[in-house]
Design a protein around this motif. Structure first.
Motif, PDB file in Angstrom:
ATOM      1  N   ALA A   1       0.817  -1.220   0.000  1.00  0.00           N
ATOM      2  CA  ALA A   1       0.000   0.000   0.000  1.00  0.00           C
ATOM      3  C   ALA A   1       0.849   1.267   0.000  1.00  0.00           C
ATOM      4  O   ALA A   1       0.661   2.157  -0.844  1.00  0.00           O
ATOM      5  CB  ALA A   1      -0.947  -0.010   1.198  1.00  0.00           C
ATOM      6  N   ALA A   2       1.768   1.390   0.944  1.00  0.00           N
ATOM      7  CA  ALA A   2       2.528   2.631   1.090  1.00  0.00           C
ATOM      8  C   ALA A   2       3.338   2.943  -0.167  1.00  0.00           C
ATOM      9  O   ALA A   2       3.318   4.076  -0.671  1.00  0.00           O
ATOM     10  CB  ALA A   2       3.450   2.534   2.303  1.00  0.00           C
ATOM     11  N   GLY A   3       4.040   1.956  -0.684  1.00  0.00           N
ATOM     12  CA  GLY A   3       4.849   2.179  -1.874  1.00  0.00           C
ATOM     13  C   GLY A   3       4.011   2.526  -3.086  1.00  0.00           C
ATOM     14  O   GLY A   3       4.395   3.377  -3.903  1.00  0.00           O
ATOM     15  N   THR A   4       2.853   1.873  -3.218  1.00  0.00           N
ATOM     16  CA  THR A   4       1.987   2.143  -4.361  1.00  0.00           C
ATOM     17  C   THR A   4       1.435   3.560  -4.317  1.00  0.00           C
ATOM     18  O   THR A   4       1.400   4.270  -5.328  1.00  0.00           O
ATOM     19  CB  THR A   4       0.839   1.125  -4.404  1.00  0.00           C
ATOM     20  OG1 THR A   4       1.379  -0.175  -4.659  1.00  0.00           O
ATOM     21  CG2 THR A   4      -0.160   1.463  -5.493  1.00  0.00           C
ATOM     22  N   VAL A   5       1.000   4.016  -3.140  1.00  0.00           N
ATOM     23  CA  VAL A   5       0.458   5.374  -3.032  1.00  0.00           C
ATOM     24  C   VAL A   5       1.535   6.404  -3.342  1.00  0.00           C
ATOM     25  O   VAL A   5       1.285   7.407  -4.033  1.00  0.00           O
ATOM     26  CB  VAL A   5      -0.158   5.608  -1.639  1.00  0.00           C
ATOM     27  CG1 VAL A   5      -0.588   7.056  -1.476  1.00  0.00           C
ATOM     28  CG2 VAL A   5      -1.357   4.691  -1.426  1.00  0.00           C
ATOM     29  N   LYS A   6       2.739   6.190  -2.863  1.00  0.00           N
ATOM     30  CA  LYS A   6       3.825   7.131  -3.171  1.00  0.00           C
ATOM     31  C   LYS A   6       4.164   7.113  -4.661  1.00  0.00           C
ATOM     32  O   LYS A   6       4.473   8.161  -5.251  1.00  0.00           O
ATOM     33  CB  LYS A   6       5.050   6.796  -2.328  1.00  0.00           C
ATOM     34  CG  LYS A   6       4.872   7.142  -0.858  1.00  0.00           C
ATOM     35  CD  LYS A   6       6.068   6.725  -0.016  1.00  0.00           C
ATOM     36  CE  LYS A   6       5.836   7.084   1.455  1.00  0.00           C
ATOM     37  NZ  LYS A   6       6.929   6.607   2.327  1.00  0.00           N
ATOM     38  N   PHE A   7       4.113   5.951  -5.277  1.00  0.00           N
ATOM     39  CA  PHE A   7       4.327   5.853  -6.719  1.00  0.00           C
ATOM     40  C   PHE A   7       3.270   6.662  -7.477  1.00  0.00           C
ATOM     41  O   PHE A   7       3.587   7.402  -8.420  1.00  0.00           O
ATOM     42  CB  PHE A   7       4.276   4.387  -7.143  1.00  0.00           C
ATOM     43  CG  PHE A   7       4.030   4.161  -8.609  1.00  0.00           C
ATOM     44  CD1 PHE A   7       5.010   4.458  -9.537  1.00  0.00           C
ATOM     45  CD2 PHE A   7       2.825   3.641  -9.054  1.00  0.00           C
ATOM     46  CE1 PHE A   7       4.787   4.245 -10.891  1.00  0.00           C
ATOM     47  CE2 PHE A   7       2.591   3.427 -10.396  1.00  0.00           C
ATOM     48  CZ  PHE A   7       3.576   3.733 -11.321  1.00  0.00           C
ATOM     49  N   LEU A   8       2.006   6.558  -7.043  1.00  0.00           N
ATOM     50  CA  LEU A   8       0.932   7.289  -7.709  1.00  0.00           C
ATOM     51  C   LEU A   8       1.068   8.792  -7.501  1.00  0.00           C
ATOM     52  O   LEU A   8       0.766   9.585  -8.391  1.00  0.00           O
ATOM     53  CB  LEU A   8      -0.419   6.793  -7.199  1.00  0.00           C
ATOM     54  CG  LEU A   8      -0.739   5.335  -7.543  1.00  0.00           C
ATOM     55  CD1 LEU A   8      -2.031   4.898  -6.867  1.00  0.00           C
ATOM     56  CD2 LEU A   8      -0.834   5.144  -9.048  1.00  0.00           C
ATOM     57  N   ARG A   9       1.522   9.189  -6.330  1.00  0.00           N
ATOM     58  CA  ARG A   9       1.780  10.610  -6.100  1.00  0.00           C
ATOM     59  C   ARG A   9       2.874  11.111  -7.039  1.00  0.00           C
ATOM     60  O   ARG A   9       2.746  12.179  -7.646  1.00  0.00           O
ATOM     61  CB  ARG A   9       2.170  10.857  -4.644  1.00  0.00           C
ATOM     62  CG  ARG A   9       2.513  12.319  -4.357  1.00  0.00           C
ATOM     63  CD  ARG A   9       2.814  12.564  -2.895  1.00  0.00           C
ATOM     64  NE  ARG A   9       3.957  11.813  -2.394  1.00  0.00           N
ATOM     65  CZ  ARG A   9       4.403  11.860  -1.149  1.00  0.00           C
ATOM     66  NH1 ARG A   9       3.786  12.620  -0.249  1.00  0.00           N
ATOM     67  NH2 ARG A   9       5.454  11.146  -0.762  1.00  0.00           N
ATOM     68  N   ALA A  10       3.946  10.351  -7.156  1.00  0.00           N
ATOM     69  CA  ALA A  10       5.053  10.767  -8.020  1.00  0.00           C
ATOM     70  C   ALA A  10       4.626  10.836  -9.482  1.00  0.00           C
ATOM     71  O   ALA A  10       5.146  11.664 -10.252  1.00  0.00           O
ATOM     72  CB  ALA A  10       6.231   9.796  -7.856  1.00  0.00           C
ATOM     73  N   LEU A  11       3.680   9.994  -9.867  1.00  0.00           N
ATOM     74  CA  LEU A  11       3.176   9.996 -11.237  1.00  0.00           C
ATOM     75  C   LEU A  11       2.332  11.230 -11.526  1.00  0.00           C
ATOM     76  O   LEU A  11       2.111  11.583 -12.678  1.00  0.00           O
ATOM     77  CB  LEU A  11       2.353   8.728 -11.479  1.00  0.00           C
ATOM     78  CG  LEU A  11       1.877   8.428 -12.891  1.00  0.00           C
ATOM     79  CD1 LEU A  11       3.053   8.203 -13.829  1.00  0.00           C
ATOM     80  CD2 LEU A  11       0.958   7.204 -12.896  1.00  0.00           C
ATOM     81  N   GLY A  12       1.875  11.904 -10.466  1.00  0.00           N
ATOM     82  CA  GLY A  12       1.003  13.062 -10.646  1.00  0.00           C
ATOM     83  C   GLY A  12      -0.447  12.684 -10.809  1.00  0.00           C
ATOM     84  O   GLY A  12      -1.233  13.427 -11.411  1.00  0.00           O
ATOM     85  N   THR A  13      -0.834  11.558 -10.265  1.00  0.00           N
ATOM     86  CA  THR A  13      -2.197  11.043 -10.420  1.00  0.00           C
ATOM     87  C   THR A  13      -3.213  11.979  -9.779  1.00  0.00           C
ATOM     88  O   THR A  13      -3.027  12.439  -8.652  1.00  0.00           O
ATOM     89  CB  THR A  13      -2.300   9.649  -9.767  1.00  0.00           C
ATOM     90  OG1 THR A  13      -1.228   8.836 -10.249  1.00  0.00           O
ATOM     91  CG2 THR A  13      -3.623   8.998 -10.090  1.00  0.00           C
TER      92      THR A  13
END
Length: 660
Positions: A448-460
Motif C-alpha cells: 500500500a505505502a509504496g503504491t500510493v507514493k508511486f501514484l503521487r510521483a506519477l502526478g495522479t
C-alpha cells in the motif's frame, strides 16, 4: 494553554455562517457531539453575527464566517486541490478555511482526530476517548491530499450498504454516484454516464444507431433511429457470449454476463487523424454530440468519462493495430473528440475548460511507445494525448509488492514511465482484492505505502483502488480500507502504524490473535513470492496464491484457525468485557476465521485426496454456518457464498448458523 474543554466545561463557541451550507452545519454538529462525548462539555453553536476575534471570546469557526474574514489568512485556494483545508489558532480561537464545503467538513474531522483523539476505524467502530481536558495549543495546519479524488470502495463507501457518514469521515470522493450535500457531496467533479466506467455504449446508443444483429437491441427504437451497424463490433458469435445466449438472453451484449460490444473507435477518423467530415454520421460525431449534452447538463464538472467496455476488443482493424496499437487507436479517436469539444466550448461556452478521461485498460493498457536511445517515445505523433485529455491507467494485477518495486515485471514497473511519454494527466484504477476469491487471504497490505507514493510521483489526480466492493463484512477490506484511506490523504503516514492502530482499535482484546493470524499468512505468502523468479508475478486479480497446490499447507490453516479459537476463548473468559462487547468481538473473530476455514474447504481434495465426499460436505456445512453467522455474502465478485456452496459443494445454505 487554552483548553477547548476541561472538567466538563468550555469557554468556546462553535461559530457558523448566518447562511450555513448543509456540510458546514453538519461539521459543527460533529465537533459538538464528539467533544461532548469525549470531555462532557457542550459547545454552543451560534451564527456569526455579533462575534469578533477582538472581543476576547474563544471561538471555533467553521465555514465562511465573519471570523474567517477577520483572520485574513490569505489562503491560496487553488493549492488546496479541491478539499484541502487550513486549521489555525488566532489568539486562542480556532479558524478553519477551505475552498469548499467539503473542505470545512474534513477540517472538522482532522480536528477531532488530532486533538480529541477520535478514530473512525470502520462504519461499525468509532473510537472516542474519555478525556478530562482537551488542550488547544497554538496550531497552524495546512492539510492537502495530492489526489483530487480518492476512493477505496468497500460496501460502507460504495453502492452496497452505503454509509454516507463513513464516506465523509474517510474523505472518500469518487464519481460513481452523488453524495448528499450534508456529507460533503455536491455537483460531480467528474461525470460519466452509467456510473462513469465501461460506459462508451451510452454515447453511441444502440436504440439510435444499432440493429438487433449488431447490438442485440430488442427495445423501442429512438424516434430518430438511423441504423449504422458498422458503428459496432459484432460479438453475437463470440464464445464468451454463448452461455448467456443459451439461457435465452436476447438483449444488448452489455447486459449479458460479459460486457460489450465495443464501438468502433476508428469510425469517423481520417487516416491523418482528423474528423471525417465526409460522413454525415459516425461514431466520432455521435460521441461528440452526446458529450456536449453532458457538458451542458453538468456545468460544475471538470472531467467527463467515456470508457471502453469491459472484456471487449476495442479495435478490430489489424492494420490500425499494427500501426498504432490498440491504445494508440483510442488516443487518436479521443484527440479528435477533445479537439472538437474544445472548439465548441471556446465558441459557445466562453472558453470553459474541462477534460475527457478514458481507460488504458485490459487490451489498451500498454502505452503506444517505443524505445529510442534509452528513452520511451511515441510510436507516432498522433498518439500523444492533447492537453484536455486524461488517461485512466488500469493495473489489472494486484501483487505482494508495490507497482514500482524492482521485483515486479518490467511491464508493470515501467507502465507509468511509458505512459508519461504520451500523456500529462493521469487517473488510476487499481485492484486490492483477488476477485476470484474474496475469502482467501490476500497479502497486498505491504504494497500500500509504496503504491500510493508511486501514484503521487506519477502526478495522479484520481485514485480508485478497488477492494471487495460488493462483499459486506469482509474483514480484509475493512482493515485495508483504514490504511488506504489514510494514505490517500497523506502518503507519508506510516502504513505499518496505521495497520496496528486499526487492529488494536477494531479488535480490542482480540487484536493479538488476529495479528498472529496475519503474521502467519504474511510469512507464508512472502516465502511464496520470494521463491518466484525475478519478474514472475503469476498471482493476480484472478489467480490467488492458494490456487496453486503446495503453496499453502493444511498446517498453516490449522494454526490460523487455532489462533482465532484461542482469541474466542480469551474473549469469553475476559471478565472486564461486558456481554455486548464480547458478542461484538466474537462476531469479528468469526469473520476472520472464515478465511482459514474457507481455504481448507477449497483445497480439501488436495490435502486429502483419499477422503470421501462426506467429510468435505461436513466441512462445507461448517463453513456455511460460519459464513451465515459472520454475515459473509460474497465468495468473489458477483458470486454469492450460497451459490458457490450449492453448485460446487452440494451444500444447502442454513437458515441460521452459529460460529464453530
Amino acid at each position: 494553554m487554552d483548553y477547548l474543554a476541561k472538567d466538563g466545561k468550555t469557554d468556546y463557541k462553535i461559530v457558523i455562517p448566518r447562511r450555513c451550507p448543509p456540510a458546514v452545519k453538519y461539521a459543527a454538529g460533529e465537533v459538538r457531539a464528539f467533544v461532548r462525548k469525549s470531555a462532557g462539555a457542550a459547545l454552543p453553536i451560534v451564527r456569526d453575527g455579533g462575534v469578533s476575534l477582538s472581543d476576547g471570546g474563544r471561538y471555533f469557526s467553521i465555514g465562511r464566517t465573519r471570523l474567517l474574514a477577520e483572520a485574513r489568512l490569505g489562503t491560496e485556494y487553488p493549492a488546496l486541490n479541491g478539499d484541502g483545508f487550513v486549521l489555525k489558532t488566532i489568539d486562542g480561537s480556532v479558524i478553519t478555511d477551505a475552498a469548499g464545503d467539503r473542505g470545512f467538513l474534513f477540517a472538522a474531522y482532522e480536528f477531532l482526530e488530532r486533538f480529541v483523539g477520535a478514530r473512525f476505524f470502520a462504519y461499525d467502530e468509532t473510537y472516542v476517548p474519555k478525556r478530562r481536558e482537551i488542550p488547544m495549543p497554538p496550531t497552524d495546519i495546512l492539510s492537502v491530499s495530492p489526489f483530487r479524488m480518492r476512493a477505496y470502495p468497500t460496501p460502507p463507501t460504495f453502492y452496497h450498504a452505503l454509509d454516507e457518514a463513513h464516506v465523509a469521515r474517510t474523505r472518500t470522493v469518487h464519481n460513481f454516484f452523488p453524495i448528499r450535500p450534508k456529507y460533503g457531496g455536491g455537483p460531480f467533479i467528474a461525470y460519466g454516464r452509467g456510473g462513469g466506467t465501461h460506459n462508451a455504449h451510452f454515447y453511441v446508443p444502440a436504440e439510435k444507431y444499432g440493429t438487433k444483429e449488431s447490438t442485440g437491441w430488442t427495445g423501442e427504437w429512438a424516434p430518430d433511429h438511423e441504423p449504422h451497424p458498422e458503428f459496432y463490433h459484432t460479438y453475437l458469435s463470440h464464445p464468451a457470449l454463448q452461455p448467456a445466449l443459451a439461457k435465452g438472453w436476447d438483449g444488448p451484449y452489455w447486459d449479458a454476463d460479459m460486457f460489450g460490444p465495443s464501438i468502433d473507435y476508428a469510425n469517423g477518423i481520417t487516416p491523418d487523424g482528423k474528423l471525417d467530415e465526409s460522413k454525415k454520421a459516425s461514431v466520432a460525431k455521435a460521441v461528440i454530440e452526446e458529450l456536449k449534452k453532458d457538458v451542458l447538463a453538468h456545468p460544475k464538472a471538470e472531467y467527463f468519462v467515456v470508457d471502453q467496455e469491459d472484456a471487449a476488443e476495442p479495435v478490430f482493424d489489424p492494420e490500425l493495430l499494427k500501426k498504432y496499437t490498440a491504445s494508440g487507436v483510442l488516443i487518436r479517436f479521443f484527440n479528435v473528440v477533445a479537439g472538437e469539444l474544445r472548439k465548441w466550448a471556446d465558441a459557445e461556452l466562453n472558453g470553459r475548460k474541462f477534460y475527457i478521461s478514458f481507460f488504458a485498460y485490459d487490451k489498451t493498457k500498454d502505452a503506444p511507445v517505443k524505445k529510442e536511445d534509452g528513452n520511451w517515445v511515441p510510436i507516432d505523433p498522433s498518439v500523444v494525448l492533447s492537453d484536455n485529455l486524461c488517461i485512466r491507467l488500469a493495473y489489472i494485477d494486484i501483487e505482494h509488492y508495490a507497482y514500482d518495486d524492482p521485483r515486479q515485471p518490467d511491464e508493470v514497473r515501467e507502465m507509468g514511465e511509458k505512459w508519461r511519454a504520451v500523456c500529462k494527466r493521469f487517473w488510476f484504477w487499481g485492484y486490492d482484492a483477488v476477485y476470484a476469491d474474496y475469502c482467501a487471504y490476500n497479502s497486498s497490505i505491504g504494497a500500500a505505502a509504496g503504491t500510493v507514493k508511486f501514484l503521487r510521483a506519477l502526478g495522479t489526480e484520481y485514485v480508485f483502488m478497488q477492494a471487495a466492493h460488493d462483499a459486506e463484512n469482509d474483514w480484509q477490506s475493512q482493515w485495508k480500507a483504514y490504511v488506504w484511506t489514510k494514505l490517500l490523504w497523506n502518503p507519508d503516514l506510516d502504513a505499518k502504524a496505521l495497520s496496528e492502530e486499526y487492529l488494536d482499535g477494531y479488535y480490542g482484546a482480540a487484536a493479538p490473535y488476529v495479528r498472529r493470524v496475519i503474521d502467519l499468512f504474511e510469512a507464508r505468502y512472502s516465502a511464496v513470492y520470494d521463491a518466484l523468479p525475478a519478474g514472475d508475478m503469476r498471482y493476480d486479480l484472478y489467480h490467488a496464491v492458494d490456487d496453486v497446490p503446495g503453496n499453502i499447507d493444511e498446517g498453516l490453516l490449522t494454526d490460523a484457525r487455532a489462533e482465532i479459537e484461542r482469541g474466542e476463548a480469551a474473549v469469553r473468559a475476559n471478565k472486564a468485557l461486558g456481554a455486548k462487547e464480547k458478542e461484538k468481538l466474537l462476531l469479528r473473530l468469526a469473520r476472520v476465521k472464515v478465511t482459514p476455514v474457507w481455504m481448507r474447504l477449497k483445497r480439501f481434495k488436495d490435502f486429502h485426496p483419499e477422503a470421501g465426499d462426506g467429510e468435505r460436505t461436513r466441512l462445507a456445512e461448517e463453513f456455511a454456518a460460519l459464513a451465515r453467522y459472520a454475515g459473509i455474502t460474497r465468495i468473489r465478485e458477483n458470486r454469492s457464498v450460497w451459490d458457490e456452496l450449492k453448485e460446487v459443494y452440494g451444500c444447502t445454505p442454513p437458515e441460521t448458523g452459529e460460529a464453530k
